[in-house]
Design a protein around this motif. Sequence first.
Motif, PDB file in Angstrom:
ATOM      1  N   VAL A 146     -39.985   0.619   3.051  1.00 41.84           N
ATOM      2  CA  VAL A 146     -38.651   0.295   2.527  1.00 41.84           C
ATOM      3  C   VAL A 146     -38.729   0.018   1.029  1.00 41.84           C
ATOM      4  CG1 VAL A 146     -36.788  -1.388   2.627  1.00 41.84           C
ATOM      5  CG2 VAL A 146     -37.786  -0.526   4.736  1.00 41.84           C
ATOM      6  N   GLU A 147     -39.767  -0.701   0.608  1.00 40.47           N
ATOM      7  CA  GLU A 147     -39.961  -0.928  -0.829  1.00 40.47           C
ATOM      8  C   GLU A 147     -40.254   0.381  -1.541  1.00 40.47           C
ATOM      9  OE1 GLU A 147     -43.603  -2.420  -3.412  1.00 40.47           O
ATOM     10  OE2 GLU A 147     -42.732  -4.076  -2.268  1.00 40.47           O
ATOM     11  N   ARG A 148     -41.065   1.222  -0.935  1.00 36.85           N
ATOM     12  CA  ARG A 148     -41.399   2.511  -1.522  1.00 36.85           C
ATOM     13  C   ARG A 148     -40.150   3.345  -1.800  1.00 36.85           C
ATOM     14  NH1 ARG A 148     -45.003   5.756  -4.284  1.00 36.85           N
ATOM     15  NH2 ARG A 148     -45.116   7.844  -3.422  1.00 36.85           N
ATOM     16  N   LEU A 149     -39.124   3.166  -0.980  1.00 37.94           N
ATOM     17  CA  LEU A 149     -37.893   3.937  -1.117  1.00 37.94           C
ATOM     18  C   LEU A 149     -36.893   3.303  -2.067  1.00 37.94           C
ATOM     19  CD1 LEU A 149     -37.435   5.017   2.605  1.00 37.94           C
ATOM     20  CD2 LEU A 149     -38.114   6.472   0.683  1.00 37.94           C
ATOM     21  N   GLY A 150     -37.200   2.117  -2.617  1.00 39.57           N
ATOM     22  CA  GLY A 150     -36.369   1.565  -3.680  1.00 39.57           C
ATOM     23  C   GLY A 150     -35.568   0.334  -3.357  1.00 39.57           C
ATOM     24  N   LEU A 151     -35.841  -0.344  -2.229  1.00 38.47           N
ATOM     25  CA  LEU A 151     -35.107  -1.570  -1.909  1.00 38.47           C
ATOM     26  C   LEU A 151     -35.934  -2.797  -2.277  1.00 38.47           C
ATOM     27  CD1 LEU A 151     -33.367  -0.932   1.534  1.00 38.47           C
ATOM     28  CD2 LEU A 151     -32.544  -0.458  -0.784  1.00 38.47           C
ATOM     29  N   ALA A 152     -35.242  -3.833  -2.760  1.00 42.19           N
ATOM     30  CA  ALA A 152     -35.859  -5.119  -3.069  1.00 42.19           C
ATOM     31  C   ALA A 152     -35.427  -6.138  -2.022  1.00 42.19           C
ATOM     32  CB  ALA A 152     -35.456  -5.582  -4.469  1.00 42.19           C
ATOM     33  N   SER A 153     -36.006  -7.332  -2.094  1.00 44.54           N
ATOM     34  CA  SER A 153     -35.679  -8.382  -1.141  1.00 44.54           C
ATOM     35  C   SER A 153     -34.276  -8.927  -1.412  1.00 44.54           C
ATOM     36  CB  SER A 153     -36.695  -9.521  -1.235  1.00 44.54           C
ATOM     37  OG  SER A 153     -36.251 -10.642  -0.510  1.00 44.54           O
ATOM     38  N   PRO A 154     -33.332  -8.749  -0.498  1.00 44.47           N
ATOM     39  CA  PRO A 154     -31.988  -9.293  -0.731  1.00 44.47           C
ATOM     40  C   PRO A 154     -31.961 -10.815  -0.637  1.00 44.47           C
ATOM     41  CG  PRO A 154     -32.134  -8.346   1.459  1.00 44.47           C
ATOM     42  CD  PRO A 154     -33.428  -8.028   0.782  1.00 44.47           C
ATOM     43  N   GLU A 155     -32.915 -11.405   0.093  1.00 44.15           N
ATOM     44  CA  GLU A 155     -32.955 -12.864   0.182  1.00 44.15           C
ATOM     45  C   GLU A 155     -33.452 -13.485  -1.125  1.00 44.15           C
ATOM     46  OE1 GLU A 155     -33.511 -11.267   4.379  1.00 44.15           O
ATOM     47  OE2 GLU A 155     -34.424 -10.868   2.428  1.00 44.15           O
ATOM     48  N   ARG A 156     -34.440 -12.880  -1.730  1.00 43.56           N
ATOM     49  CA  ARG A 156     -34.977 -13.439  -2.967  1.00 43.56           C
ATOM     50  C   ARG A 156     -33.996 -13.306  -4.125  1.00 43.56           C
ATOM     51  NH1 ARG A 156     -40.185 -11.229  -6.480  1.00 43.56           N
ATOM     52  NH2 ARG A 156     -40.010 -12.762  -8.152  1.00 43.56           N
ATOM     53  N   PHE A 157     -33.271 -12.195  -4.178  1.00 45.89           N
ATOM     54  CA  PHE A 157     -32.401 -11.924  -5.319  1.00 45.89           C
ATOM     55  C   PHE A 157     -30.923 -12.087  -4.975  1.00 45.89           C
ATOM     56  CE2 PHE A 157     -36.222  -9.239  -6.190  1.00 45.89           C
ATOM     57  CZ  PHE A 157     -36.714 -10.029  -7.221  1.00 45.89           C
ATOM     58  N   CYS A 158     -30.651 -12.802  -3.877  1.00 46.64           N
ATOM     59  CA  CYS A 158     -29.254 -13.109  -3.577  1.00 46.64           C
ATOM     60  C   CYS A 158     -28.646 -13.892  -4.740  1.00 46.64           C
ATOM     61  CB  CYS A 158     -29.181 -13.905  -2.280  1.00 46.64           C
ATOM     62  SG  CYS A 158     -27.505 -14.278  -1.751  1.00 46.64           S
ATOM     63  N   TRP A 159     -29.379 -14.913  -5.214  1.00 48.58           N
ATOM     64  CA  TRP A 159     -29.024 -15.659  -6.423  1.00 48.58           C
ATOM     65  C   TRP A 159     -30.237 -15.609  -7.348  1.00 48.58           C
ATOM     66  CZ3 TRP A 159     -24.066 -17.220  -6.568  1.00 48.58           C
ATOM     67  CH2 TRP A 159     -23.394 -17.384  -5.351  1.00 48.58           C
ATOM     68  N   THR A 160     -30.011 -15.238  -8.573  1.00 48.52           N
ATOM     69  CA  THR A 160     -31.142 -15.107  -9.483  1.00 48.52           C
ATOM     70  C   THR A 160     -30.694 -15.452 -10.904  1.00 48.52           C
ATOM     71  OG1 THR A 160     -32.945 -13.614 -10.130  1.00 48.52           O
ATOM     72  CG2 THR A 160     -30.747 -12.648  -9.963  1.00 48.52           C
ATOM     73  N   LEU A 161     -31.617 -15.954 -11.702  1.00 50.47           N
ATOM     74  CA  LEU A 161     -31.287 -16.384 -13.063  1.00 50.47           C
ATOM     75  C   LEU A 161     -31.225 -15.195 -14.009  1.00 50.47           C
ATOM     76  CD1 LEU A 161     -33.464 -19.626 -13.431  1.00 50.47           C
ATOM     77  CD2 LEU A 161     -31.015 -19.435 -12.918  1.00 50.47           C
ATOM     78  N   ARG A 162     -30.217 -15.227 -14.854  1.00 54.04           N
ATOM     79  CA  ARG A 162     -30.062 -14.180 -15.883  1.00 54.04           C
ATOM     80  C   ARG A 162     -30.501 -14.684 -17.252  1.00 54.04           C
ATOM     81  NH1 ARG A 162     -30.170 -11.472 -19.543  1.00 54.04           N
ATOM     82  NH2 ARG A 162     -28.988  -9.566 -20.056  1.00 54.04           N
ATOM     83  N   ASP A 163     -30.240 -15.965 -17.551  1.00 55.33           N
ATOM     84  CA  ASP A 163     -30.608 -16.486 -18.862  1.00 55.33           C
ATOM     85  C   ASP A 163     -30.474 -18.013 -18.832  1.00 55.33           C
ATOM     86  OD1 ASP A 163     -31.456 -16.520 -21.447  1.00 55.33           O
ATOM     87  OD2 ASP A 163     -29.725 -15.441 -22.278  1.00 55.33           O
ATOM     88  N   THR A 164     -31.036 -18.640 -19.840  1.00 54.38           N
ATOM     89  CA  THR A 164     -30.889 -20.085 -20.028  1.00 54.38           C
ATOM     90  C   THR A 164     -30.612 -20.371 -21.498  1.00 54.38           C
ATOM     91  OG1 THR A 164     -33.259 -20.402 -20.426  1.00 54.38           O
ATOM     92  CG2 THR A 164     -32.491 -20.616 -18.137  1.00 54.38           C
ATOM     93  N   ILE A 165     -30.021 -21.536 -21.755  1.00 59.87           N
ATOM     94  CA  ILE A 165     -29.822 -22.023 -23.124  1.00 59.87           C
ATOM     95  C   ILE A 165     -30.495 -23.385 -23.233  1.00 59.87           C
ATOM     96  CG2 ILE A 165     -28.149 -22.795 -24.841  1.00 59.87           C
ATOM     97  CD1 ILE A 165     -26.188 -20.795 -23.727  1.00 59.87           C
ATOM     98  N   THR A 166     -31.399 -23.506 -24.161  1.00 58.01           N
ATOM     99  CA  THR A 166     -32.147 -24.754 -24.334  1.00 58.01           C
ATOM    100  C   THR A 166     -31.968 -25.252 -25.763  1.00 58.01           C
ATOM    101  OG1 THR A 166     -33.777 -24.009 -22.724  1.00 58.01           O
ATOM    102  CG2 THR A 166     -34.395 -25.856 -24.144  1.00 58.01           C
ATOM    103  N   SER A 167     -31.354 -26.432 -25.880  1.00 60.46           N
ATOM    104  CA  SER A 167     -31.166 -27.029 -27.210  1.00 60.46           C
ATOM    105  C   SER A 167     -32.282 -28.004 -27.554  1.00 60.46           C
ATOM    106  CB  SER A 167     -29.815 -27.754 -27.262  1.00 60.46           C
ATOM    107  OG  SER A 167     -29.806 -28.860 -26.368  1.00 60.46           O
ATOM    108  N   GLY A 168     -32.997 -28.473 -26.530  1.00 59.28           N
ATOM    109  CA  GLY A 168     -34.021 -29.487 -26.730  1.00 59.28           C
ATOM    110  C   GLY A 168     -33.510 -30.895 -26.590  1.00 59.28           C
ATOM    111  N   ASN A 169     -32.200 -31.027 -26.328  1.00 60.26           N
ATOM    112  CA  ASN A 169     -31.594 -32.353 -26.245  1.00 60.26           C
ATOM    113  C   ASN A 169     -31.425 -32.837 -24.810  1.00 60.26           C
ATOM    114  OD1 ASN A 169     -31.305 -32.405 -29.073  1.00 60.26           O
ATOM    115  ND2 ASN A 169     -29.367 -31.261 -28.916  1.00 60.26           N
ATOM    116  N   VAL A 170     -31.727 -31.978 -23.834  1.00 61.22           N
ATOM    117  CA  VAL A 170     -31.547 -32.329 -22.431  1.00 61.22           C
ATOM    118  C   VAL A 170     -32.914 -32.491 -21.790  1.00 61.22           C
ATOM    119  CG1 VAL A 170     -30.557 -31.637 -20.215  1.00 61.22           C
ATOM    120  CG2 VAL A 170     -29.364 -31.092 -22.349  1.00 61.22           C
ATOM    121  N   THR A 171     -33.097 -33.607 -21.081  1.00 62.07           N
ATOM    122  CA  THR A 171     -34.373 -33.873 -20.418  1.00 62.07           C
ATOM    123  C   THR A 171     -34.118 -34.242 -18.965  1.00 62.07           C
ATOM    124  OG1 THR A 171     -34.311 -36.201 -21.057  1.00 62.07           O
ATOM    125  CG2 THR A 171     -35.442 -34.671 -22.553  1.00 62.07           C
ATOM    126  N   ASP A 172     -35.165 -34.092 -18.142  1.00 64.13           N
ATOM    127  CA  ASP A 172     -35.071 -34.515 -16.746  1.00 64.13           C
ATOM    128  C   ASP A 172     -35.439 -35.999 -16.654  1.00 64.13           C
ATOM    129  OD1 ASP A 172     -37.812 -34.692 -17.011  1.00 64.13           O
ATOM    130  OD2 ASP A 172     -38.273 -33.165 -15.529  1.00 64.13           O
TER     131      ASP A 172
END
Length: 741
Positions: A146-172
Amino acid sequence: MGTLMKKLMVVAALAVTAYTMQAFSLMGPWATWQTSTLSYQLTTVIVDGEPFVYRDSGGPMGLREGYRVNIPVLTYAFDKTFMETYGEEGVAEVERAFETINKTFKEMYSSDSYLDTVPTQVTRYNYRAMALGLIDIYSYTLAGLVERLGLASPERFCWTLRDTITSGNVTDPNGNVVPDSYYTIRRNFDPVTLETTPYVNGTLYSYRIIPGVIVDDSGTWIHDAVEVVPDPSAIAYSSVAGGVVGGLNQGFAVNGFYYTGLSRDDVGGLRWLYSPSNYAFESMPSSGTSSAAIMTPQYNDPIIVTNIDLAQFLIDVEQTTNTQAQVEALYPGLNITGRTWTNVLVNRTNYIYTNSPWMPVGMAPVLTPVVTKNIQLLYSYTYDNVYTNYGGTVTEDVIRLVTVSSGNQSGNPWMPVGATGTVTNTTEIKTNRVTGGIMIMANVASAGVGETNQPTLDVTNDLAGYKFIYTNPYPLRVAVTNLIASTGDVPTASTNVTEDTGTGTGGTVDDGTGTNVVTYFAQYMASSHDVYEYLAYPITWSSTASAEGDTNAGVVLYRPGLGSNLRFQRVNFDGLVGNTYTPTNMFFSNIFYMDMSSTTNPYAQLDTTVIRRQINSPDMVFSAGDLMQNGNYFIGRYSTNTWLNLSAENRVNVSDEGEVTGPGVIVPTQSSWVFTSLLDVWVNMYGGPPALFEQEDGKFNTWASFDGTTNDPVIYPISSTRTLKWLEEQLTNSRPASVNP
């Protein structure tokens, strides 16, 4: 009551909209934004000196950025190591995975409602196999295909990050700097509506963003939108595409876990990706193990082609006395590929004029046949560049039998007594024979100007055929004659004379019994056929890449998906367990669409061409080997896909309009599928010199075949002693029998 009614209404609403609760993901090469800090390319993330995972095949693509195979037939083979280690049963289980894919492609376009017949849950557990640490070879292979034919894991990439913004002012809470904002996208697509969706096989997925879910050896934080299933009773990770590449432990199957086949979302993804209505500009790329060429019409070089009589051609090439050199001289450009011969006894008839001893003295000589038996060789030739353009069936035809005789014509009722000369008689007869016309498609343009059927072409590649666009409705009728029998050479002027009476000066008297009496006889079969003129474009074999092994775009055409035409086919190495492979050629019909607005090609339209693919090695080779690496025990491994990005061919001004990673083609390079040959591995923890072998931490996984029946799992390698009972005894024994402290 109100709460109960609301719950029932929700259930009813879910039942009505259940068809949308499905999704697939497409795989392709990593985009530039798919970095390791966003939980992509996890093989580059080093933790404790080792890659976090040893397999991360590709990133999630957009709906119109998918990569697919565009070769209708992919080949696979088993080498000596696999056949010896896994035996007939192991080969059968791998082939069962291929049969599942082939059956799916054959059936999934049969109706619009086909997806409704495919189950959403295909995951099962064999608990006995789970306890014994067994892994199902069929399920592992199916997920890889299935991977050989071009499908990826729909569970892993159901939600996925596109980008982040980091100012350096936010901490955990621990004071670590974390991004201010996370941009999350869905790379899951409903196979019916093609909208993004949070469902996979009917199971709803939500997510949590976890900063620093992984921290590599350099201290870099890896962020991820981790999928979670709100319903604790739901069955998660149910797609076959997610079985190998889903989650963080990619490439490792679960003990006792197996698939019953492809799930609905797997089929839905393949159905969309390979749909005949899903068009994209694609090439037929070559690779190091295969090369492709496409039939390309030369629209700038129209030519006129004529035909040759089919009946005459068959006379000259089948059961004929013509040698190969004579046939090639008769038909320039004919590509003779083989020859067979047989010997026969034939009656050879010679005609002579003679006086019979039973005839009265003074009677004129008569034409008399003399029959002898002779050995004769008859040849039949095969060829690969001859095409019929009309006719071709055995039908009744009219031919003329022409008899030419020269000499004493006393026996001719229409000639004076004693007269000599040449007489021609013609008789029309009806006979059954093959009628029609042929054309010889010369492999190389070599003929001179004016020669029929061999036009000089301004092309550099081998000629593959012609695209005919017009036929002259007024054919030329051409006569053909074939000599059937004769007394020898055609008479010349010196022999074709009457008898000398002896009255001339210096002449001698001839009594009429000398040899100067002309004796010649010949018989011909005369027929005719129509010669047609055709206006055509030469079609040449054009390489789809500039050189062997090159994976450039080559000849790009607007193509649909393969639909139900895609299949896997087994091929064998030379010999029963050989390791050499004889290159073969495969020819495929390929549909493409050419822009009707093209000014250089006024005949552009939906058309069909032919792909010639030379296969120097199978596309997939299954083998067995030692996969132990740096203390890591791998049970199996297969090559990742090679991608050919054709985004530039599918849009304008790519650099000015943002990144597009596809669509593209999966290049048919040889994929190596290796299953471990280390089938018995124990991990023993050091507990001091006296107890070096006393403490056994566990035994690693073993390949097997099993299902939901009560049948015992089949353990590999196959042998008379390696049984399920033997394996259970090994696992319950605290110390291997071969070790004596």
